[in-house]
Design a protein around this motif. Structure first.
Motif, PDB file in Angstrom:
ATOM      1  N   ARG A  70      35.900  29.062  51.621  1.00 38.68           N
ATOM      2  CA  ARG A  70      34.920  28.489  50.372  1.00 38.68           C
ATOM      3  C   ARG A  70      35.570  27.244  50.276  1.00 38.68           C
ATOM      4  O   ARG A  70      37.229  27.920  49.684  1.00 38.68           O
ATOM      5  CB  ARG A  70      34.786  29.644  49.480  1.00 38.68           C
ATOM      6  N   GLU A  94      36.948  25.897  47.208  1.00 37.02           N
ATOM      7  CA  GLU A  94      36.818  26.086  45.258  1.00 37.02           C
ATOM      8  C   GLU A  94      38.311  25.669  45.098  1.00 37.02           C
ATOM      9  O   GLU A  94      38.994  24.699  46.005  1.00 37.02           O
ATOM     10  CB  GLU A  94      37.088  27.894  45.179  1.00 37.02           C
ATOM     11  N   GLY A 117      45.316  33.621  44.005  1.00 33.82           N
ATOM     12  CA  GLY A 117      44.591  34.798  43.935  1.00 33.82           C
ATOM     13  C   GLY A 117      42.946  34.227  44.994  1.00 33.82           C
ATOM     14  O   GLY A 117      41.598  34.248  44.658  1.00 33.82           O
ATOM     15  N   ARG A 118      42.590  32.727  45.168  1.00 37.40           N
ATOM     16  CA  ARG A 118      41.990  31.575  45.292  1.00 37.40           C
ATOM     17  C   ARG A 118      41.975  30.662  45.947  1.00 37.40           C
ATOM     18  O   ARG A 118      42.552  29.600  45.381  1.00 37.40           O
ATOM     19  CB  ARG A 118      41.256  31.509  43.604  1.00 37.40           C
ATOM     20  N   LEU A 119      41.785  31.110  47.300  1.00 37.27           N
ATOM     21  CA  LEU A 119      42.512  30.020  48.057  1.00 37.27           C
ATOM     22  C   LEU A 119      40.920  29.668  48.563  1.00 37.27           C
ATOM     23  O   LEU A 119      39.713  29.826  48.685  1.00 37.27           O
ATOM     24  CB  LEU A 119      42.710  30.979  49.490  1.00 37.27           C
ATOM     25  N   PHE A 164      41.028  31.554  53.035  1.00 34.48           N
ATOM     26  CA  PHE A 164      41.409  33.213  52.302  1.00 34.48           C
ATOM     27  C   PHE A 164      40.594  34.470  53.316  1.00 34.48           C
ATOM     28  O   PHE A 164      39.838  34.439  55.219  1.00 34.48           O
ATOM     29  CB  PHE A 164      40.488  33.297  51.660  1.00 34.48           C
ATOM     30  N   GLN A 223      39.714  38.504  54.450  1.00 33.68           N
ATOM     31  CA  GLN A 223      38.240  39.423  53.889  1.00 33.68           C
ATOM     32  C   GLN A 223      37.626  40.824  54.398  1.00 33.68           C
ATOM     33  O   GLN A 223      37.577  40.536  55.977  1.00 33.68           O
ATOM     34  CB  GLN A 223      36.514  39.548  53.404  1.00 33.68           C
ATOM     35  N   LYS A 276      30.438  29.986  36.213  1.00 33.63           N
ATOM     36  CA  LYS A 276      32.231  30.219  35.914  1.00 33.63           C
ATOM     37  C   LYS A 276      32.586  28.786  34.926  1.00 33.63           C
ATOM     38  O   LYS A 276      33.476  29.013  34.169  1.00 33.63           O
ATOM     39  CB  LYS A 276      32.965  29.392  37.031  1.00 33.63           C
ATOM     40  N   ARG A 286      27.310  39.582  40.703  1.00 35.70           N
ATOM     41  CA  ARG A 286      27.321  39.034  42.105  1.00 35.70           C
ATOM     42  C   ARG A 286      26.941  37.705  42.100  1.00 35.70           C
ATOM     43  O   ARG A 286      26.194  37.294  41.906  1.00 35.70           O
ATOM     44  CB  ARG A 286      27.201  40.449  42.550  1.00 35.70           C
ATOM     45  N   THR A 316      39.023  40.711  40.290  1.00 36.21           N
ATOM     46  CA  THR A 316      38.635  41.793  40.825  1.00 36.21           C
ATOM     47  C   THR A 316      38.899  41.985  42.437  1.00 36.21           C
ATOM     48  O   THR A 316      38.881  40.383  43.301  1.00 36.21           O
ATOM     49  CB  THR A 316      36.596  41.003  41.124  1.00 36.21           C
ATOM     50  N   VAL A 317      39.136  42.554  43.402  1.00 34.84           N
ATOM     51  CA  VAL A 317      39.778  42.568  44.611  1.00 34.84           C
ATOM     52  C   VAL A 317      38.365  42.506  45.268  1.00 34.84           C
ATOM     53  O   VAL A 317      38.497  42.757  46.548  1.00 34.84           O
ATOM     54  CB  VAL A 317      40.280  44.066  44.314  1.00 34.84           C
ATOM     55  N   GLY A 346      32.810  43.512  50.063  1.00 38.07           N
ATOM     56  CA  GLY A 346      33.849  42.625  50.521  1.00 38.07           C
ATOM     57  C   GLY A 346      35.377  43.205  50.264  1.00 38.07           C
ATOM     58  O   GLY A 346      35.199  43.368  48.294  1.00 38.07           O
ATOM     59  N   GLY A 367      38.555  40.763  48.914  1.00 41.46           N
ATOM     60  CA  GLY A 367      39.984  40.034  49.157  1.00 41.46           C
ATOM     61  C   GLY A 367      41.470  40.289  49.738  1.00 41.46           C
ATOM     62  O   GLY A 367      41.749  41.069  48.889  1.00 41.46           O
ATOM     63  N   ARG A 417      44.317  39.115  47.395  1.00 44.95           N
ATOM     64  CA  ARG A 417      44.235  39.450  46.133  1.00 44.95           C
ATOM     65  C   ARG A 417      44.871  41.103  46.870  1.00 44.95           C
ATOM     66  O   ARG A 417      44.682  41.551  46.254  1.00 44.95           O
ATOM     67  CB  ARG A 417      42.968  39.486  45.720  1.00 44.95           C
TER      68      ARG A 417
HETATM   69  P1  ATP Z   1      34.680  35.564  42.484  1.00 45.52           P
HETATM   70  O1  ATP Z   1      33.789  36.184  41.669  1.00 45.52           O
HETATM   71  O2  ATP Z   1      36.002  36.133  41.885  1.00 45.52           O
HETATM   72  O3  ATP Z   1      34.506  34.433  43.031  1.00 45.52           O
HETATM   73  P2  ATP Z   1      33.175  36.728  44.356  1.00 45.52           P
HETATM   74  O4  ATP Z   1      32.592  37.134  43.895  1.00 45.52           O
HETATM   75  O5  ATP Z   1      32.604  35.355  44.442  1.00 45.52           O
HETATM   76  O6  ATP Z   1      34.550  36.701  43.392  1.00 45.52           O
HETATM   77  P3  ATP Z   1      32.355  38.332  46.870  1.00 45.52           P
HETATM   78  O7  ATP Z   1      31.833  36.760  47.803  1.00 45.52           O
HETATM   79  O8  ATP Z   1      31.986  39.245  46.512  1.00 45.52           O
HETATM   80  O9  ATP Z   1      33.639  37.448  45.452  1.00 45.52           O
HETATM   81  O10 ATP Z   1      33.587  37.968  47.375  1.00 45.52           O
HETATM   82  C1  ATP Z   1      34.481  39.965  47.582  1.00 45.52           C
HETATM   83  C2  ATP Z   1      35.871  39.635  47.362  1.00 45.52           C
HETATM   84  O11 ATP Z   1      36.643  38.864  48.186  1.00 45.52           O
HETATM   85  C3  ATP Z   1      36.162  38.944  45.792  1.00 45.52           C
HETATM   86  O12 ATP Z   1      36.272  40.536  45.427  1.00 45.52           O
HETATM   87  C4  ATP Z   1      37.328  37.916  46.294  1.00 45.52           C
HETATM   88  O13 ATP Z   1      38.331  39.412  46.188  1.00 45.52           O
HETATM   89  C5  ATP Z   1      37.580  38.004  47.659  1.00 45.52           C
HETATM   90  N1  ATP Z   1      37.781  36.683  46.898  1.00 45.52           N
HETATM   91  C6  ATP Z   1      36.228  35.279  47.054  1.00 45.52           C
HETATM   92  N2  ATP Z   1      36.660  34.160  46.690  1.00 45.52           N
HETATM   93  C7  ATP Z   1      37.802  34.387  47.493  1.00 45.52           C
HETATM   94  C8  ATP Z   1      38.480  32.831  47.541  1.00 45.52           C
HETATM   95  N3  ATP Z   1      38.158  31.689  46.819  1.00 45.52           N
HETATM   96  N4  ATP Z   1      40.012  33.541  47.732  1.00 45.52           N
HETATM   97  C9  ATP Z   1      40.577  34.462  48.131  1.00 45.52           C
HETATM   98  N5  ATP Z   1      39.504  35.488  47.007  1.00 45.52           N
HETATM   99  C10 ATP Z   1      38.445  35.109  47.111  1.00 45.52           C
END
Ligand code: ATP
Ligand code: MG
Length: 416
Positions: free
Chosen positions: A112, A114, A119-121, A124, A126, A209, A257, A279-280, A304, A306, A309
């Motif tokens: 993604r 981002e 914790g945001r890569l 990443f 899942q 966000k 979500r 959110t793990v 899903g 992460g 995380r």
């Molecule tokens: P967030 O609100 O933190 O962006 P999300 O709603 O986009 O999360 P999901 O698409 O439901 O997350 O993905 C499930 C899990 O994957 C998340 O709870 C998180 O632990 C992990 N995750 C999501 N995006 C990333 C990211 N860019 N880098 C690392 N882990 C991620």
């Protein structure tokens, strides 16, 4: 450029990879215990799969996808999530024609675009599970129970399960209108993406966000107050199932979500010590996705989780992950004859299941000992001309420094 990985990506080196192996094994174990089967799908899919599946008013589709045209002029996207691909595979291979429900798990990398932070890569990983083919809340409870047992079983105690119902297309209509009415006077202050969402899918604004939008949606009408009888009953059912399974939860009407396909159940596992990226694990029910992606009208539910995380959470919780086994012994050799005897011994001890090494650089005796130290070998088996002539090896215990003489064919007992 050449010696720097792209922004938002991370190498996992040898001093850390054992932690990955540990959680991956634990996850595979628990999935098997609960009767889920692994499915592996390609890293890329047709772009349309995600714009349809994840939804074209979501952050993922609007801003975060790695999309490119391949040499055959097809629009291809690196998977940003695991559910749409696994649904695609389920439909393509007509698995819906088998006895239902179907229980799948996956362990994948996702992509993604981002803003990288802890914790945001951008690349990443899942873990995830899905149950297709039933709308019974037993399935939702099963999915949540697996996540709960997995996360807590790793030793994480500072974690909360938040659950919500975001209704179905039927009851969402009223909520959508209420939300529009609430946001109408604030419309001009919304970010550009949310202005578009106001028209197409105002619920998405709740998940924006941008701090300004987050402020604007405070006090907005929540879906929970608009549930139809069917959705309300399902949510009550889920709560009872969770209670009977001994799973603690908090009802959190704020969970929306980030993917469009969710219906009814939405949940998150929120861990302490992670700051903004707390959110793990996130998941929920998606009763229209399989049909939306060209399959039969069949419901589903999943999550899903992460992995990066999860590892950060384990670190913050001070959970010690067992380090990899050190070698039982290193064979140090002096001279050519000893080298060949050493190779024979190496093979025979490895065949018996011992972790044994020899210095692959073939260094001088002192160098081999240094290498033994570096590998953390518990013992060094010394073979030289004298040892071979007498049929006995010298064995040095690397912790006590003690050295004894052991017949070569009894080394096995010594290592055991
Ligand atoms: P967030 O609100 O933190 O962006 P999300 O709603 O986009 O999360 P999901 O698409 O439901 O997350 O993905 C499930 C899990 O994957 C998340 O709870 C998180 O632990 C992990 N995750 C999501 N995006 C990333 C990211 N860019 N880098 C690392 N882990 C991620
Ligand atoms: Mg996100």
């Amino acid at each position: 450029m050449l010696t720097k990985a792209p922004k938002g990506t991370k190498d996992v080196l040898a001093d850390e990879v054992y932690k990955w192996h540990y959680v991956e094994e634990k996850f595979a174990q628990i999935c098997k215990k609960y009767g889920f089967k692994e499915v592996r799908t390609p890293v890329f899919e047709h772009t349309e799969l995600f714009s349809r599946g994840v939804g074209d008013t979501t952050d993922i589709v609007q801003k975060e996808m790695y999309t490119f045209e391949d040499n055959g002029k097809r629009s291809i996207t690196l998977r940003p999530e695991g559910t749409s691909p696994i649904v695609r595979a389920f439909v393509e291979h007509k698995q819906y024609a088998e006895v239902q429900p179907t229980k799948y798990y996956y362990d994948i990398d996702c992509f993604r675009y981002e803003k990288p932070q802890s914790g945001r890569l951008r690349a990443f990983h899942q873990f995830g599970i899905e149950i297709f083919g039933t709308d019974n809340m037993l399935a939702d409870a099963e999915v949540i129970a697996l996540a709960d047992e997995f996360i807590r079983g790793l030793g994480i105690t500072d974690v909360e399960l938040h659950i919500n119902s975001i209704g179905c297309p039927k009851c969402r209509k009223d909520h959508r209108e209420a939300l529009r009415k609430f946001l109408e006077p604030k419309y001009d202050q919304l970010c550009d993406t949310c202005k578009d969402r106001y028209e197409r899918n105002p619920m998405r604004i709740l998940d924006c966000k941008s701090p300004i939008c987050q402020e604007l949606v405070k006090g907005a009408p929540v879906m929970m107050d608009y549930l139809c009888e069917d959705c309300k009953a399902a949510f009550e059912d889920l709560k009872k199932n969770l209670t009977a399974s001994g799973i603690a939860f908090t009802v959190d009407p704020g969970i929306v979500r980030g993917l469009d396909y969710y219906t009814k159940t939405a949940f998150e596992f929120v861990a302490g010590g992670l700051g903004a990226q707390s959110t793990v694990c996130g998941g929920g029910r998606y009763d229209n996705l399989i049909e939306e992606l060209g399959g039969p009208d069949m419901p589903g539910v999943g999550f899903g989780l992460g992995i990066e995380r999860l590892l950060l959470t384990l670190e913050a919780a001070g959970v010690e992950i067992p380090e990899p086994e050190k070698p039982d012994a290193l064979i140090a050799v002096m001279g050519d004859e000893a080298k060949y005897e050493g190779l024979k011994l190496l093979k025979s001890l490895r065949d018996k299941g011992f972790l044994v090494e020899m210095d692959p650089a073939g260094r001088k005796f002192k160098g081999q000992f240094k290498y033994a130290d570096h590998t953390g070998a518990k013992k060094v088996i010394i073979l030289g001309d004298d040892e071979i002539a007498s049929g006995k090896a010298s064995v040095k215990d690397m912790t006590t420094g003690e050295q004894i003489s052991v017949p070569i064919d009894e080394l096995e007992n010594e290592l055991r």
